[in-house]
Design a protein around this motif. Structure first.
Motif, PDB file in Angstrom:
ATOM      1  N   LEU A  58       0.828  -1.209   0.000  1.00 28.69           N
ATOM      2  CA  LEU A  58       0.000   0.000   0.000  1.00 28.69           C
ATOM      3  C   LEU A  58       0.860   1.257   0.000  1.00 28.69           C
ATOM      4  CD1 LEU A  58      -2.912  -0.890   2.448  1.00 28.69           C
ATOM      5  CD2 LEU A  58      -3.142  -0.238   0.054  1.00 28.69           C
ATOM      6  N   ARG A  59       1.871   1.262   0.846  1.00 28.23           N
ATOM      7  CA  ARG A  59       2.725   2.444   0.925  1.00 28.23           C
ATOM      8  C   ARG A  59       3.515   2.648  -0.364  1.00 28.23           C
ATOM      9  NH1 ARG A  59       4.788   3.704   7.024  1.00 28.23           N
ATOM     10  NH2 ARG A  59       2.912   3.030   8.118  1.00 28.23           N
ATOM     11  N   ALA A  60       3.987   1.564  -0.942  1.00 28.22           N
ATOM     12  CA  ALA A  60       4.742   1.679  -2.187  1.00 28.22           C
ATOM     13  C   ALA A  60       3.852   2.195  -3.308  1.00 28.22           C
ATOM     14  CB  ALA A  60       5.327   0.318  -2.562  1.00 28.22           C
ATOM     15  N   ALA A  61       2.636   1.675  -3.407  1.00 31.01           N
ATOM     16  CA  ALA A  61       1.713   2.112  -4.452  1.00 31.01           C
ATOM     17  C   ALA A  61       1.317   3.565  -4.267  1.00 31.01           C
ATOM     18  CB  ALA A  61       0.468   1.222  -4.449  1.00 31.01           C
ATOM     19  N   ALA A  62       1.091   3.973  -3.020  1.00 34.01           N
ATOM     20  CA  ALA A  62       0.716   5.364  -2.744  1.00 34.01           C
ATOM     21  C   ALA A  62       1.848   6.312  -3.122  1.00 34.01           C
ATOM     22  CB  ALA A  62       0.361   5.526  -1.273  1.00 34.01           C
ATOM     23  N   GLU A  63       3.071   5.936  -2.816  1.00 33.95           N
ATOM     24  CA  GLU A  63       4.212   6.792  -3.144  1.00 33.95           C
ATOM     25  C   GLU A  63       4.413   6.887  -4.656  1.00 33.95           C
ATOM     26  OE1 GLU A  63       9.013   7.148  -2.150  1.00 33.95           O
ATOM     27  OE2 GLU A  63       7.722   5.824  -0.963  1.00 33.95           O
ATOM     28  N   LEU A  64       4.265   5.774  -5.346  1.00 34.48           N
ATOM     29  CA  LEU A  64       4.389   5.791  -6.802  1.00 34.48           C
ATOM     30  C   LEU A  64       3.285   6.634  -7.434  1.00 34.48           C
ATOM     31  CD1 LEU A  64       5.217   2.009  -7.357  1.00 34.48           C
ATOM     32  CD2 LEU A  64       6.720   3.930  -7.963  1.00 34.48           C
ATOM     33  N   LEU A  65       2.083   6.511  -6.902  1.00 35.59           N
ATOM     34  CA  LEU A  65       0.952   7.290  -7.414  1.00 35.59           C
ATOM     35  C   LEU A  65       1.197   8.775  -7.238  1.00 35.59           C
ATOM     36  CD1 LEU A  65      -2.009   7.219  -8.519  1.00 35.59           C
ATOM     37  CD2 LEU A  65      -2.751   7.277  -6.122  1.00 35.59           C
ATOM     38  N   THR A  66       1.693   9.166  -6.062  1.00 39.56           N
ATOM     39  CA  THR A  66       1.953  10.579  -5.778  1.00 39.56           C
ATOM     40  C   THR A  66       3.064  11.128  -6.663  1.00 39.56           C
ATOM     41  OG1 THR A  66       1.235  10.315  -3.474  1.00 39.56           O
ATOM     42  CG2 THR A  66       2.639  12.218  -3.987  1.00 39.56           C
ATOM     43  N   GLN A  67       4.081  10.337  -6.879  1.00 41.17           N
ATOM     44  CA  GLN A  67       5.236  10.806  -7.639  1.00 41.17           C
ATOM     45  C   GLN A  67       5.025  10.795  -9.149  1.00 41.17           C
ATOM     46  OE1 GLN A  67       8.454   8.304  -6.290  1.00 41.17           O
ATOM     47  NE2 GLN A  67       8.744   9.442  -4.380  1.00 41.17           N
ATOM     48  N   GLY A  68       4.327   9.766  -9.631  1.00 44.31           N
ATOM     49  CA  GLY A  68       4.235   9.625 -11.084  1.00 44.31           C
ATOM     50  C   GLY A  68       2.852   9.466 -11.657  1.00 44.31           C
ATOM     51  N   GLY A  69       1.819   9.523 -10.810  1.00 46.64           N
ATOM     52  CA  GLY A  69       0.470   9.366 -11.315  1.00 46.64           C
ATOM     53  C   GLY A  69       0.101   7.915 -11.543  1.00 46.64           C
ATOM     54  N   ARG A  70      -1.087   7.708 -12.104  1.00 45.94           N
ATOM     55  CA  ARG A  70      -1.625   6.359 -12.304  1.00 45.94           C
ATOM     56  C   ARG A  70      -0.688   5.479 -13.135  1.00 45.94           C
ATOM     57  NH1 ARG A  70      -2.478   2.024 -13.413  1.00 45.94           N
ATOM     58  NH2 ARG A  70      -4.408   0.894 -13.825  1.00 45.94           N
ATOM     59  N   GLU A  71      -0.053   6.053 -14.157  1.00 45.74           N
ATOM     60  CA  GLU A  71       0.783   5.266 -15.053  1.00 45.74           C
ATOM     61  C   GLU A  71       2.000   4.667 -14.351  1.00 45.74           C
ATOM     62  OE1 GLU A  71      -0.226   8.325 -15.548  1.00 45.74           O
ATOM     63  OE2 GLU A  71      -1.774   8.003 -17.072  1.00 45.74           O
ATOM     64  N   ALA A  72       2.398   5.285 -13.242  1.00 51.31           N
ATOM     65  CA  ALA A  72       3.587   4.811 -12.532  1.00 51.31           C
ATOM     66  C   ALA A  72       3.305   3.591 -11.660  1.00 51.31           C
ATOM     67  CB  ALA A  72       4.157   5.931 -11.668  1.00 51.31           C
ATOM     68  N   VAL A  73       2.035   3.311 -11.413  1.00 51.97           N
ATOM     69  CA  VAL A  73       1.671   2.214 -10.511  1.00 51.97           C
ATOM     70  C   VAL A  73       1.472   0.941 -11.336  1.00 51.97           C
ATOM     71  CG1 VAL A  73       0.166   1.474  -8.635  1.00 51.97           C
ATOM     72  CG2 VAL A  73       0.532   3.910  -9.044  1.00 51.97           C
ATOM     73  N   SER A  74       2.554   0.259 -11.611  1.00 51.56           N
ATOM     74  CA  SER A  74       2.507  -1.008 -12.344  1.00 51.56           C
ATOM     75  C   SER A  74       2.849  -2.150 -11.398  1.00 51.56           C
ATOM     76  CB  SER A  74       3.492  -0.990 -13.503  1.00 51.56           C
ATOM     77  OG  SER A  74       4.837  -0.935 -13.023  1.00 51.56           O
ATOM     78  N   THR A  75       2.510  -3.348 -11.800  1.00 51.68           N
ATOM     79  CA  THR A  75       2.833  -4.514 -10.976  1.00 51.68           C
ATOM     80  C   THR A  75       4.336  -4.601 -10.719  1.00 51.68           C
ATOM     81  OG1 THR A  75       0.949  -5.720 -11.909  1.00 51.68           O
ATOM     82  CG2 THR A  75       2.649  -7.012 -10.805  1.00 51.68           C
TER      83      THR A  75
ATOM     84  N   LEU B 158      -8.545  23.052 -11.388  1.00 56.23           N
ATOM     85  CA  LEU B 158      -7.584  23.617 -10.440  1.00 56.23           C
ATOM     86  C   LEU B 158      -6.375  22.701 -10.255  1.00 56.23           C
ATOM     87  CD1 LEU B 158      -9.982  25.118  -7.728  1.00 56.23           C
ATOM     88  CD2 LEU B 158      -8.815  26.286  -9.613  1.00 56.23           C
ATOM     89  N   ILE B 159      -6.590  21.392 -10.312  1.00 60.71           N
ATOM     90  CA  ILE B 159      -5.458  20.467 -10.217  1.00 60.71           C
ATOM     91  C   ILE B 159      -4.507  20.679 -11.388  1.00 60.71           C
ATOM     92  CG2 ILE B 159      -4.825  18.032 -10.492  1.00 60.71           C
ATOM     93  CD1 ILE B 159      -7.227  17.322  -8.743  1.00 60.71           C
ATOM     94  N   ALA B 160      -5.048  20.814 -12.580  1.00 58.72           N
ATOM     95  CA  ALA B 160      -4.213  21.053 -13.759  1.00 58.72           C
ATOM     96  C   ALA B 160      -3.479  22.386 -13.645  1.00 58.72           C
ATOM     97  CB  ALA B 160      -5.073  21.031 -15.025  1.00 58.72           C
ATOM     98  N   ALA B 161      -4.177  23.404 -13.150  1.00 56.22           N
ATOM     99  CA  ALA B 161      -3.546  24.717 -12.984  1.00 56.22           C
ATOM    100  C   ALA B 161      -2.441  24.654 -11.934  1.00 56.22           C
ATOM    101  CB  ALA B 161      -4.598  25.750 -12.583  1.00 56.22           C
ATOM    102  N   GLN B 162      -2.689  23.906 -10.864  1.00 59.21           N
ATOM    103  CA  GLN B 162      -1.693  23.758  -9.810  1.00 59.21           C
ATOM    104  C   GLN B 162      -0.440  23.074 -10.349  1.00 59.21           C
ATOM    105  OE1 GLN B 162      -2.400  22.588  -5.320  1.00 59.21           O
ATOM    106  NE2 GLN B 162      -2.346  20.724  -6.510  1.00 59.21           N
ATOM    107  N   ALA B 163      -0.617  22.038 -11.157  1.00 57.13           N
ATOM    108  CA  ALA B 163       0.525  21.319 -11.733  1.00 57.13           C
ATOM    109  C   ALA B 163       1.324  22.209 -12.675  1.00 57.13           C
ATOM    110  CB  ALA B 163       0.042  20.080 -12.474  1.00 57.13           C
ATOM    111  N   ALA B 164       0.649  23.169 -13.326  1.00 56.25           N
ATOM    112  CA  ALA B 164       1.315  24.072 -14.260  1.00 56.25           C
ATOM    113  C   ALA B 164       1.842  25.331 -13.587  1.00 56.25           C
ATOM    114  CB  ALA B 164       0.353  24.457 -15.380  1.00 56.25           C
ATOM    115  N   GLY B 165       1.665  25.418 -12.259  1.00 57.40           N
ATOM    116  CA  GLY B 165       2.111  26.597 -11.536  1.00 57.40           C
ATOM    117  C   GLY B 165       1.276  27.830 -11.825  1.00 57.40           C
ATOM    118  N   GLN B 166       0.007  27.625 -12.204  1.00 50.93           N
ATOM    119  CA  GLN B 166      -0.856  28.739 -12.584  1.00 50.93           C
ATOM    120  C   GLN B 166      -2.103  28.840 -11.712  1.00 50.93           C
ATOM    121  OE1 GLN B 166      -1.642  27.881 -16.720  1.00 50.93           O
ATOM    122  NE2 GLN B 166       0.301  28.749 -17.400  1.00 50.93           N
TER     123      GLN B 166
END
Length: 249
Positions: free
Chosen positions: A15-32, A161-169
């Motif tokens: 769970l912790r590994a998946a949560a960290e990968l999700l936070t760092q790289g988004g859904r695509e980063a959470v692979s088996t 707002l999430i997209a704007a936050q990611a773009a620093g806007q």
């Protein structure tokens, strides 16, 4: 059990590994493969605990969503129903900005079968809050329509707002959430001046019809299913007449 003992559990490590990968790289980063490597487990261990990767992602989302959902549920029946919905909207936006990866997983990750179970739980809470407004005689659309408007606009604003936050806007959208919230609520709530006009009978009837329909489940216990369906249809027609009269003013 100590913190070290909790972390030593394979399920917790996954769970912790998946949560960290999700936070760092988004859904695509959470692979088996990525989760297995980060948690130090075999792929079959993931499947044994969570069934598949969707089950793992749902478990990660549930953990991240738990505090938010508990806070939202705590608002039901506590004070003015309109303020409860306003506060619920603000909680929703705040959660999205604080947990963008989890939020996207819940509301923007395609699910071919159905919506996220957690998103469904949150929507049920919203329905309960809006129903409180209807029972107070302050709603001029159906509970379902009002909840759908609040939900869809809230998700749209949050993702923007999430997209704007990611773009620093994010500063470019200051006040957007409050403005949309107030506009949506203004479109579904009874206007004070309207509710006080003695000659606006259609509007008054619509408001009371919506309130009565919301109260049917709690206060009327001696109707057959057919009678409930017929009464619900009649109340909807009265509400629609009120909305039509409102539109012609």
């Amino acid at each position: 059990m100590t913190e070290a003992e909790v972390i030593a559990q394979p399920r917790e490590r996954i769970l912790r590994a998946a949560a960290e990968l999700l936070t760092q790289g988004g859904r695509e980063a959470v692979s088996t493969r990525a989760v297995s490597a980060a948690a130090g487990v075999q792929a079959q261990t993931i499947y044994r605990h969570f069934g598949d990767m969707r089950g793992l992602l749902d478990a990660v989302a549930r953990r991240g969503y738990a505090d938010y959902l508990a806070a939202k549920q705590a608002h039901i029946g506590a004070g003015d129903p309109v303020e409860q919905v306003r506060d619920g909207w603000d909680l929703h936006i705040a959660f999205a900005l604080a947990n963008p990866a989890v939020y996207r997983l819940l509301y923007a990750d395609p699910r071919p079968d159905a919506e996220s179970p957690l998103a469904g739980e949150a929507h049920k809470v919203l329905l309960g809050l809006v129903e409180g407004i209807a029972k107070a005689g302050r709603l001029r659309t159906s509970v379902e329509s009002a909840a759908a408007m609040v939900h869809s606009s809230g998700v749209g604003v949050a993702l923007t707002l999430i997209a704007a936050q990611a773009a620093g806007q994010l500063s470019h959208y200051e006040g957007l959430a409050d403005s949309v919230r107030d506009a949506v609520l203004g479109s579904v709530l009874v206007r004070p001046q309207k509710s006080q006009e003695a000659d606006d009978l259609a509007n008054k009837a619509a408001v009371h019809a919506i309130a009565l329909k919301a109260l049917l489940g709690d206060g009327v216990r001696h109707l057959t299913p057919g009678e409930r369906a017929l009464l619900g249809e009649l109340l909807d027609r009265i509400a629609d007449d009120g909305a039509a009269a409102e539109a012609t003013d």
